[in-house]
Design an enzyme around this catalytic site. Structure first.
Site, PDB file in Angstrom:
ATOM      1  N   ARG A 184     -21.219 -45.125 -48.506  1.00  0.00           N
ATOM      2  CA  ARG A 184     -21.530 -43.784 -47.889  1.00  0.00           C
ATOM      3  C   ARG A 184     -20.540 -42.965 -47.550  1.00  0.00           C
ATOM      4  NH1 ARG A 184     -26.581 -42.660 -47.178  1.00  0.00           N
ATOM      5  NH2 ARG A 184     -27.219 -44.625 -48.327  1.00  0.00           N
ATOM      6  N   GLU A 212      -5.692 -39.976 -38.045  1.00  0.00           N
ATOM      7  CA  GLU A 212      -5.479 -38.585 -38.068  1.00  0.00           C
ATOM      8  C   GLU A 212      -4.428 -37.991 -38.916  1.00  0.00           C
ATOM      9  OE1 GLU A 212      -6.943 -39.083 -34.286  1.00  0.00           O
ATOM     10  OE2 GLU A 212      -8.113 -37.259 -34.258  1.00  0.00           O
ATOM     11  N   THR A 228     -20.795 -36.770 -52.749  1.00  0.00           N
ATOM     12  CA  THR A 228     -20.803 -37.863 -52.098  1.00  0.00           C
ATOM     13  C   THR A 228     -20.272 -38.951 -52.804  1.00  0.00           C
ATOM     14  OG1 THR A 228     -23.094 -38.057 -52.794  1.00  0.00           O
ATOM     15  CG2 THR A 228     -22.909 -37.404 -50.372  1.00  0.00           C
ATOM     16  N   ASP A 261     -21.274 -29.006 -56.375  1.00  0.00           N
ATOM     17  CA  ASP A 261     -21.607 -30.076 -55.496  1.00  0.00           C
ATOM     18  C   ASP A 261     -22.211 -31.174 -56.122  1.00  0.00           C
ATOM     19  OD1 ASP A 261     -22.969 -31.984 -53.896  1.00  0.00           O
ATOM     20  OD2 ASP A 261     -23.524 -30.549 -52.355  1.00  0.00           O
ATOM     21  N   TYR A 296      -7.097 -45.858 -35.964  1.00  0.00           N
ATOM     22  CA  TYR A 296      -7.040 -44.217 -36.033  1.00  0.00           C
ATOM     23  C   TYR A 296      -5.929 -43.630 -36.875  1.00  0.00           C
ATOM     24  CZ  TYR A 296     -10.395 -42.073 -32.918  1.00  0.00           C
ATOM     25  OH  TYR A 296     -11.648 -41.766 -32.244  1.00  0.00           O
ATOM     26  N   LYS A 351     -23.926 -42.254 -54.319  1.00  0.00           N
ATOM     27  CA  LYS A 351     -25.041 -42.028 -55.187  1.00  0.00           C
ATOM     28  C   LYS A 351     -24.995 -42.804 -56.800  1.00  0.00           C
ATOM     29  CE  LYS A 351     -26.915 -37.952 -52.534  1.00  0.00           C
ATOM     30  NZ  LYS A 351     -25.962 -37.345 -51.858  1.00  0.00           N
TER      31      LYS A 351
HETATM   32  N1  DSN Z   1     -30.330 -36.727 -49.153  1.00  0.00           N
HETATM   33  C1  DSN Z   1     -29.816 -36.801 -50.339  1.00  0.00           C
HETATM   34  C2  DSN Z   1     -30.661 -37.042 -51.426  1.00  0.00           C
HETATM   35  O1  DSN Z   1     -31.455 -37.618 -51.158  1.00  0.00           O
HETATM   36  O2  DSN Z   1     -30.760 -36.225 -52.497  1.00  0.00           O
HETATM   37  C3  DSN Z   1     -28.913 -35.554 -50.615  1.00  0.00           C
HETATM   38  O3  DSN Z   1     -27.997 -35.282 -49.515  1.00  0.00           O
END
Ligand code: DSN
Length: 428
Positions: free
Chosen positions: A246, A68, A237, A211, A66, A240
């Protein structure tokens, strides 16, 4: 050396059996997923394959801790090693994107976006965001999300040529006086003119948020415009095109740093997932290597091959083609729905996702389009020649969507092709 007494004791307090011995059902599912990833063509544009180093960090003892708070200011003892990990992640992200301030704790993209809304806005404030069917994201104001009960989202669209209509965006901004203008998309395949959108925001006194979840890796590799020096806040994120574990991340101007950090913790989240943050730090180190630039260049080259191939085979490409890693294709012109295409491709060992096209007359569960992208195949080592073969296989699967024999034939060809590009031989 472990003594017999210790072994007896630990057996009582902690399961020391291997996963295979203790939980063969889970082990088998993991093995099958490994095989699916190895033997198939992964073309969902938001997916990728992390390095063994990132996998190692994810499975490390950091998951036990932990922490925080933030580096140097924690609510728990024993965070001296965690602080090193999290600070490295922050410093590397700053270096990649030229960010003034970085928070690496968001658990994923949706929590990152929600934390930003609450950091910058008050309930009832107007947000201008892109319509989902035009390439936007659920968290950018889709009516099914909770956030639309709190904030007032107004949604702009692309124009007939598939570009963001900046004149219309400006008119909407003047009319609705949003507190925040939101760009960055999950099914939009074109470059974004951040400077021009920032100028519109300045004109109406709005803050700006991008984003970049889908294209963060392309920006990191210098292949797409970078909004971080221009916009107030940028979320992403990390799993990707950026090719990390993730997770999520928020970058912002220093003047928003305190409110962003407070919004993530304690405002919205509890303890950060430090094994994940270690994975992010490692992925960021990889993104700073010269090879990452080559990977980003190849992602775009591979997408251009698909654009050319599908265009010449008579498919209707949304937004007129691609400047990034993905294509949104209307498959109904081939007499197939998005859902039928997705299922046929699944049988052929090619993973894509069905997707709405702008102002789709069909439903989200059986829309008109499919969305596909090149990041994961590029990570595997696919180049232009392989992408041409892949485009041909996709076309065959779509045009033979009811012919299981042909789909099985394609699946075996896919298996043969992917065997030449092994993913994780060390895990076999
Ligand atoms: N679920 C993602 C995507 O496939 O683009 C976006 O959050």
């Amino acid at each position: 050396m472990l003594t017999k007494a210790y072994l007896c004791y630990s057996k009582k307090t902690m399961n020391k059996q291997s996963l295979q011995n203790f939980d063969p059902q889970i082990k088998e599912a993991i093995n099958k997923e490994l095989r699916r990833q190895e033997e198939g063509l992964e073309m969902i544009p938001s997916e990728n394959f992390v390095s063994p180093a990132v996998l190692e960090a994810l499975g490390s003892v950091l998951t036990n801790k932990y922490s925080e708070g933030y580096p140097g200011k924690r609510y728990y003892g024993g965070c001296e090693n965690i602080d090193i990990v999290e600070q490295l992640a922050i410093d590397r992200a700053k270096q990649i994107f030229g960010a003034e301030h970085v928070n690496v704790q968001p658990l994923s993209g949706a929590p990152a976006n929600i934390a930003v809304y609450f950091a910058l806005l008050s309930p009832g404030d107007n947000i201008l965001g892109m319509d989902l069917s035009h390439g936007g994201h659920l968290t950018h104001g889709h009516p099914v999300t909770h956030m639309t009960k709190v904030f007032n989202f107004i949604r702009y669209k692309t124009n007939a040529e598939g570009k963001i209509d900046l004149d219309n965006l400006r008119q909407m901004a003047i009319e609705h006086k949003p507190k925040l203008i939101l760009v960055g998309y999950s099914a939009y395949s074109r470059e974004i003119e951040y400077e021009k959108i920032k100028a519109i925001a300045d004109e109406v006194g709005a803050m700006t948020m991008a984003d970049i979840a889908h294209i963060a890796g392309l920006i990191a590799g210098g292949q797409m415009n970078n909004p971080v020096p221009i916009f107030d806040v940028v979320t992403t994120t990390t799993h990707k095109t950026l090719r990390g574990p993730r997770g999520g991340m928020i970058m912002c101007k220093e003047k928003f740093a305190k409110q962003i950090d407070k919004s993530v913790f304690p405002g919205f989240q509890g303890g950060p997932h430090e094994n994940n943050i270690a994975g992010k730090a490692i992925a960021f180190k990889e993104a700073l290597e010269p090879e990452f630039r080559e990977y980003a260049i190849q992602i775009k080259k591979n997408a251009k091959v698909l654009e050319h191939q599908f265009d010449s085979m008579g498919y209707k490409l949304m937004f007129g083609g691609t400047d990034n890693h993905l294509l949104l294709i209307d498959v109904t012109t081939k007499g197939v729905t998005g859902s039928e295409a997705e299922k046929a491709l699944d049988k052929a060992g090619i993973t894509v996702n069905k997707n709405m096209i702008p102002d789709d007359p069909r439903s989200p569960m059986d829309p008109s389009g499919i969305r596909l992208g090149t990041p994961a195949l590029t990570t595997r080592g696919f180049k232009e020649a392989e992408m041409e073969i892949v485009a041909g296989m996709i076309d065959r699967a779509i045009t033979n969507f009811q012919n299981d024999e042909e789909l099985e034939k394609i699946r075996l060809e896919v298996k043969e092709l992917t065997a030449k590009f092994p993913l994780y031989p060390e895990l076999q």
